[in-house]
Design a protein around this motif. Structure first.
Motif, PDB file in Angstrom:
ATOM      1  N   PHE A 241       0.830  -1.203   0.000  1.00  0.00           N
ATOM      2  CA  PHE A 241       0.000   0.000   0.000  1.00  0.00           C
ATOM      3  C   PHE A 241       0.864   1.251   0.000  1.00  0.00           C
ATOM      4  CE2 PHE A 241      -1.952   3.346   2.657  1.00  0.00           C
ATOM      5  CZ  PHE A 241      -3.062   3.657   1.880  1.00  0.00           C
ATOM      6  N   VAL A 242       0.575   2.159  -0.927  1.00  0.00           N
ATOM      7  CA  VAL A 242       1.310   3.413  -1.035  1.00  0.00           C
ATOM      8  C   VAL A 242       0.421   4.602  -0.681  1.00  0.00           C
ATOM      9  CG1 VAL A 242       2.538   4.967  -2.601  1.00  0.00           C
ATOM     10  CG2 VAL A 242       2.894   2.492  -2.758  1.00  0.00           C
ATOM     11  N   GLY A 243      -0.814   4.616  -1.180  1.00  0.00           N
ATOM     12  CA  GLY A 243      -1.703   5.734  -0.900  1.00  0.00           C
ATOM     13  C   GLY A 243      -3.123   5.409  -1.316  1.00  0.00           C
ATOM     14  N   GLY A 244      -4.059   6.260  -0.898  1.00  0.00           N
ATOM     15  CA  GLY A 244      -5.449   5.999  -1.233  1.00  0.00           C
ATOM     16  C   GLY A 244      -6.323   7.228  -1.082  1.00  0.00           C
ATOM     17  N   ILE A 245      -7.512   7.145  -1.644  1.00  0.00           N
ATOM     18  CA  ILE A 245      -8.529   8.192  -1.532  1.00  0.00           C
ATOM     19  C   ILE A 245      -9.870   7.537  -1.251  1.00  0.00           C
ATOM     20  CG2 ILE A 245      -9.842   9.959  -2.777  1.00  0.00           C
ATOM     21  CD1 ILE A 245      -7.339  10.599  -4.384  1.00  0.00           C
ATOM     22  N   VAL A 261      -3.217  12.279   0.573  1.00  0.00           N
ATOM     23  CA  VAL A 261      -2.174  13.004   1.285  1.00  0.00           C
ATOM     24  C   VAL A 261      -0.806  12.579   0.758  1.00  0.00           C
ATOM     25  CG1 VAL A 261      -3.589  13.242   3.348  1.00  0.00           C
ATOM     26  CG2 VAL A 261      -2.037  11.285   3.144  1.00  0.00           C
ATOM     27  N   ARG A 262       0.199  13.345   1.096  1.00  0.00           N
ATOM     28  CA  ARG A 262       1.547  13.010   0.664  1.00  0.00           C
ATOM     29  C   ARG A 262       1.981  11.694   1.298  1.00  0.00           C
ATOM     30  NH1 ARG A 262       5.795  17.614   1.609  1.00  0.00           N
ATOM     31  NH2 ARG A 262       4.380  18.591   0.088  1.00  0.00           N
ATOM     32  N   THR A 263       2.523  10.810   0.465  1.00  0.00           N
ATOM     33  CA  THR A 263       2.938   9.506   0.954  1.00  0.00           C
ATOM     34  C   THR A 263       4.394   9.529   1.411  1.00  0.00           C
ATOM     35  OG1 THR A 263       3.224   7.174   0.373  1.00  0.00           O
ATOM     36  CG2 THR A 263       3.531   8.780  -1.388  1.00  0.00           C
ATOM     37  N   ASP A 264       4.706   8.723   2.404  1.00  0.00           N
ATOM     38  CA  ASP A 264       6.084   8.583   2.875  1.00  0.00           C
ATOM     39  C   ASP A 264       6.803   7.423   2.188  1.00  0.00           C
ATOM     40  OD1 ASP A 264       5.849  10.703   4.679  1.00  0.00           O
ATOM     41  OD2 ASP A 264       4.985   9.391   6.218  1.00  0.00           O
ATOM     42  N   ALA A 265       6.060   6.693   1.360  1.00  0.00           N
ATOM     43  CA  ALA A 265       6.652   5.535   0.694  1.00  0.00           C
ATOM     44  C   ALA A 265       7.685   5.995  -0.340  1.00  0.00           C
ATOM     45  CB  ALA A 265       5.569   4.702   0.015  1.00  0.00           C
ATOM     46  N   ASP A 266       8.789   5.274  -0.426  1.00  0.00           N
ATOM     47  CA  ASP A 266       9.868   5.602  -1.351  1.00  0.00           C
ATOM     48  C   ASP A 266       9.596   4.925  -2.694  1.00  0.00           C
ATOM     49  OD1 ASP A 266      12.183   6.476  -2.481  1.00  0.00           O
ATOM     50  OD2 ASP A 266      13.493   5.013  -1.475  1.00  0.00           O
ATOM     51  N   VAL A 269       6.405   6.801  -8.400  1.00  0.00           N
ATOM     52  CA  VAL A 269       5.161   6.929  -9.162  1.00  0.00           C
ATOM     53  C   VAL A 269       4.374   8.116  -8.604  1.00  0.00           C
ATOM     54  CG1 VAL A 269       5.004   4.483  -9.747  1.00  0.00           C
ATOM     55  CG2 VAL A 269       3.894   5.316  -7.675  1.00  0.00           C
ATOM     56  N   PRO A 270       3.698   8.883  -9.469  1.00  0.00           N
ATOM     57  CA  PRO A 270       2.900  10.036  -9.028  1.00  0.00           C
ATOM     58  C   PRO A 270       1.578   9.557  -8.413  1.00  0.00           C
ATOM     59  CG  PRO A 270       2.714   9.786 -11.390  1.00  0.00           C
ATOM     60  CD  PRO A 270       3.684   8.730 -10.936  1.00  0.00           C
ATOM     61  N   THR A 271       1.638   9.177  -7.165  1.00  0.00           N
ATOM     62  CA  THR A 271       0.544   8.447  -6.515  1.00  0.00           C
ATOM     63  C   THR A 271      -0.800   9.143  -6.636  1.00  0.00           C
ATOM     64  OG1 THR A 271       2.129   7.533  -4.945  1.00  0.00           O
ATOM     65  CG2 THR A 271      -0.209   7.419  -4.349  1.00  0.00           C
ATOM     66  N   ASN A 272      -0.875  10.408  -6.252  1.00  0.00           N
ATOM     67  CA  ASN A 272      -2.175  11.063  -6.186  1.00  0.00           C
ATOM     68  C   ASN A 272      -2.741  11.380  -7.566  1.00  0.00           C
ATOM     69  OD1 ASN A 272      -2.374  10.973  -3.379  1.00  0.00           O
ATOM     70  ND2 ASN A 272      -1.108  12.804  -3.156  1.00  0.00           N
ATOM     71  N   ASP A 273      -1.879  11.742  -8.518  1.00  0.00           N
ATOM     72  CA  ASP A 273      -2.360  11.939  -9.881  1.00  0.00           C
ATOM     73  C   ASP A 273      -3.017  10.664 -10.408  1.00  0.00           C
ATOM     74  OD1 ASP A 273       0.011  13.791  -9.418  1.00  0.00           O
ATOM     75  OD2 ASP A 273      -0.769  14.605 -11.295  1.00  0.00           O
ATOM     76  N   LEU A 274      -2.379   9.531 -10.154  1.00  0.00           N
ATOM     77  CA  LEU A 274      -2.892   8.261 -10.654  1.00  0.00           C
ATOM     78  C   LEU A 274      -4.178   7.867  -9.942  1.00  0.00           C
ATOM     79  CD1 LEU A 274       0.495   6.363 -10.923  1.00  0.00           C
ATOM     80  CD2 LEU A 274      -0.850   7.317 -12.807  1.00  0.00           C
ATOM     81  N   LEU A 275      -4.277   8.151  -8.645  1.00  0.00           N
ATOM     82  CA  LEU A 275      -5.501   7.849  -7.906  1.00  0.00           C
ATOM     83  C   LEU A 275      -6.663   8.709  -8.398  1.00  0.00           C
ATOM     84  CD1 LEU A 275      -4.073   7.503  -4.301  1.00  0.00           C
ATOM     85  CD2 LEU A 275      -5.399   5.742  -5.483  1.00  0.00           C
TER      86      LEU A 275
END
Length: 336
Positions: A241-245, A261-266, A269-275
């Protein structure tokens, strides 16, 4: 014929959700089951007001009574649980001419506010409307202070490629140039709700911002919703798991409620754009018309949201009470 307002009877409650579906201002959180969940987790008493002109329903107005140290306050939605919109939802007014529509809406609100004053006598009241409420004057004429608030809404009725091309160049690049094999976006269940909730809570607390939304509230809202849905979109890389909405979906509209929110995962990938894009694509495939980015009042965050080329929509925060009571009522949380 006058407008009569009462607390919903058992018969009214059976028809309540049908009324919500028919109202331009109706949202998932107006559903009766969602109202009961809000009352339970905010420690408040729900008063689901409904108004009639003869036998014809003209409006719904769910209000929540909260007593604190012998002081009665009224909210819609209740504080602490970050419900984005509530307030009144009007019925059977669309075909009326402007004069009659304004008069009926004003009389309905007058009767509701008279009921609140006579039955509850609040020292303070705070109401946050949905975006479908275009006129705050009925509240201003009843001694409320009205503040316009703003949100961004993306039109999902366009063709997929037309929508994508309307985005900023960096948003398009992030979406189209990321290898789909590098990540996976799925819609989950209660486990994913818990993951998103924990990530949001940690992010807020890292910035010394209180986040008191109970996980049980979010899960109960998802479980009890009648015709809407709480949809947890999660992005994983290599199964982690990296991020979610958390999206609130109702009618032809879906909204970005919690997460992103901003992810701490290293990860690269542009997590929030993709979500966000996954929610939009999903909505288009299922015939939804609007993606509400929920909030356009925070300058720092707006730069991100505006790159999806949204339209600006207005809703209202409405306050009643003395200056001292408004200061005490700073407990009323923002959702933006």
């Amino acid at each position: 014929m006058s407008i009569d307002v009462r607390v919903a009877t058992e018969d009214d409650r059976e028809r309540w959700n049908d009324h919500v579906r028919r109202s331009p201002q109706g949202t998932l959180c107006h559903e009766l089951e969602a109202l009961d969940v809000q009352a339970e987790h905010s420690g408040s008493t729900l008063h689901p007001l409904i108004g009639f002109k003869g036998q014809e329903p003209v409006g719904l107005f769910p209000v929540f009574e909260l007593k604190k140290q012998f002081v009665t306050t009224v909210f819609s939605p209740p504080p602490h649980i970050r419900v984005p919109y509530l307030g009144p939802a009007f019925l059977n007014m669309g075909k009326l001419k402007q004069r009659k529509r304004e008069r009926r809406r004003q009389r309905f609100m007058d009767r509701c506010l008279e009921w609140i004053q006579s039955e509850l006598s609040p020292r303070y009241a705070h109401i946050r409307t949905s975006t479908g409420v275009e006129d705050a004057r009925p509240f201003k004429w009843n001694e409320f202070d009205a503040t316009p608030e703003y949100t961004y809404a993306v039109d999902l009725t366009r063709e997929r490629d037309d929508l994508l091309m309307s985005f900023s160049s960096d948003a398009r690049s992030n979406i189209t140039n990321t290898d789909e094999d590098e990540y996976e976006v799925t819609v989950g269940d209660s486990e994913e709700i818990a993951l998103i909730h924990e990530q949001v809570k940690n992010r807020y607390e890292s910035q010394d911002i209180s986040f008191g939304v109970p996980l049980e509230f979010v899960q109960d809202l998802a479980d009890q919703t009648a015709t809407g849905a709480v949809r947890p979109y999660t992005l994983r890389v290599d199964g982690e798991f990296v991020g979610g909405i958390l999206a609130l979906e109702y009618g032809d509209r879906t909204g970005r409620w919690m997460g992103g929110v901003r992810t701490d995962a290293d990860v690269d990938v542009p997590t929030n754009d993709l979500l966000d894009w996954a929610i939009m694509e999903d909505g288009m495939e299922r015939g939804l018309e609007t993606y509400d980015l929920v909030g356009a009042d925070t300058r720092r965050i707006n730069r991100y949201k505006a790159k999806f080329n949204p339209e600006l929509e207005t809703y209202y925060s409405l306050e009643y009470g003395s200056w001292g009571m408004k200061t005490v009522a700073s407990l009323y949380d923002s959702v933006k």
